[in-house]
Motif scaffolding. Structure first.
Motif, PDB file in Angstrom:
ATOM      1  N   ALA A 177       0.829  -1.206   0.000  1.00 41.39           N
ATOM      2  CA  ALA A 177       0.000   0.000   0.000  1.00 41.39           C
ATOM      3  C   ALA A 177       0.865   1.259   0.000  1.00 41.39           C
ATOM      4  O   ALA A 177       0.565   2.235  -0.692  1.00 41.39           O
ATOM      5  CB  ALA A 177      -0.931  -0.004   1.205  1.00 41.39           C
ATOM      6  N   LEU A 214       1.220   4.138  -3.271  1.00 48.66           N
ATOM      7  CA  LEU A 214       1.042   5.585  -3.212  1.00 48.66           C
ATOM      8  C   LEU A 214       2.294   6.356  -3.621  1.00 48.66           C
ATOM      9  O   LEU A 214       2.268   7.588  -3.685  1.00 48.66           O
ATOM     10  CB  LEU A 214       0.615   6.008  -1.805  1.00 48.66           C
ATOM     11  N   LEU A 245      -8.350   5.490   0.955  1.00 45.16           N
ATOM     12  CA  LEU A 245      -8.560   4.069   1.191  1.00 45.16           C
ATOM     13  C   LEU A 245     -10.036   3.709   1.010  1.00 45.16           C
ATOM     14  O   LEU A 245     -10.363   2.668   0.432  1.00 45.16           O
ATOM     15  CB  LEU A 245      -8.084   3.666   2.585  1.00 45.16           C
ATOM     16  N   SER A 249     -10.823   3.565  -2.645  1.00 46.87           N
ATOM     17  CA  SER A 249     -10.229   2.342  -3.201  1.00 46.87           C
ATOM     18  C   SER A 249     -11.096   1.130  -2.881  1.00 46.87           C
ATOM     19  O   SER A 249     -11.254   0.230  -3.704  1.00 46.87           O
ATOM     20  CB  SER A 249      -8.812   2.144  -2.654  1.00 46.87           C
ATOM     21  N   LEU A 270      -5.652   1.626  -5.049  1.00 47.49           N
ATOM     22  CA  LEU A 270      -4.752   2.595  -4.409  1.00 47.49           C
ATOM     23  C   LEU A 270      -3.699   3.085  -5.399  1.00 47.49           C
ATOM     24  O   LEU A 270      -3.417   4.287  -5.491  1.00 47.49           O
ATOM     25  CB  LEU A 270      -4.055   1.949  -3.208  1.00 47.49           C
TER      26      LEU A 270
END
Length: 276
Positions: free
Chosen positions: A34, A38, A233, A236, A257
């Motif tokens: 994750a 990003l 989040l 997503s 994400l």
């Protein structure tokens, strides 16, 4: 908050900040992916003999009380103190403080001695560290009694009051995650209503939220970081395909994400400033 996405994401993309995550081994792989999705760089070091150096190399620190061990508890305090002294922002996830005195004591010690920029937990966990009554019958999950229900405005109002006052008392940002995420720096309160019920079926989404909060916090203030992390989040989770089963949904969450852009964010983010 809507207009801050481009600036914050641009800084992450250009700086590729190093994020130190001391989190549950159950979720460590998803958390690392994750952070990468990003545009930041994760480092998941947790040995007590190296964590201080790792923290001091990093732009922010995320720690979690999930699946705690003696070594991880020691490392959390070492890293937290180092981050506090160096002015590196940290976020603590209060996993399990409702069902374990050891975790509750560790959380209070971390908050007092390490001065985190963000305290994150579900409503039951926030109530626990506030010294309020809470229902521990659901283990590490929020109890039915403590859940924020969008159909019950009174529940949102009560939790907003708790979160705002606890944030003000500790000079930090408090994030109570749930169907509606409630976030405050002790002055302003924001409600984020993004998300999908399927997210609760995937192990580690709370840990992911903790770690991506640290990503955003590495390039912006803690309040903005929390609001963006909760919205991103949640969006997503809405975008991930849940038609083929939980495994596909799990992967789809990370996919979404990594594919987040300004158009999706501006069109889908459900961020509301609470004015009471």
């Amino acid at each position: 908050m809507y207009n801050k996405w481009n600036d914050v994401k641009g800084k992450i993309d250009s700086q590729s900040p190093l994020i130190h995550c001391i989190t549950s081994p159950i979720a460590i792989n998803d958390c690392a992916n994750a952070v990468l999705a990003l545009g930041a760089k994760p480092i998941m070091a947790e040995h007590p003999l190296e964590v201080e150096n790792i923290t001091l190399m990093s732009k922010s620190l995320a720690v979690s009380l999930a699946n705690i061990t003696d070594a991880r508890a020691e490392s959390i305090m070492i890293s937290g103190k180092a981050a506090c002294k160096a002015g590196i922002p940290s976020v603590i996830d209060l996993v399990g403080v409702t069902c374990s005195k050891m975790r509750a004591d560790l959380a209070k010690k971390y908050i007092t001695q390490c001065r985190p920029a963000v305290i994150k937990g579900n409503v039951s966990e926030i109530k626990a560290v506030c010294g309020m009554g809470f229902d521990a019958s659901s283990g590490i999950d929020v109890s039915d009694k403590d859940k924020v229900d969008s159909a019950n405005p009174k529940s949102i109002e009560e939790v907003s009051y708790i979160v705002k006052n606890y944030a003000a008392a500790n000079g930090c940002v408090v994030m109570a995650s749930g169907e509606t995420d409630i976030i405050s720096d002790g002055k302003e309160v924001y409600h984020i209503s993004n998300g999908s019920s399927r997210m609760a079926d995937v192990t580690g989404t709370g840990c992911i939220l903790n770690c991506i909060t640290a990503v955003f916090m590495s390039v912006t203030d803690a309040l903005t970081a929390c609001v963006l992390a909760a919205a991103v989040l949640g969006i997503s989770g809405e975008l991930a395909d849940d038609s083929r089963g939980l495994g596909t949904y799990h992967i789809g969450l990370i996919d979404s994400l990594s594919l987040m852009d300004s158009e999706k964010f501006s069109q889908m983010a459900k961020i509301k400033k609470y004015n009471k």
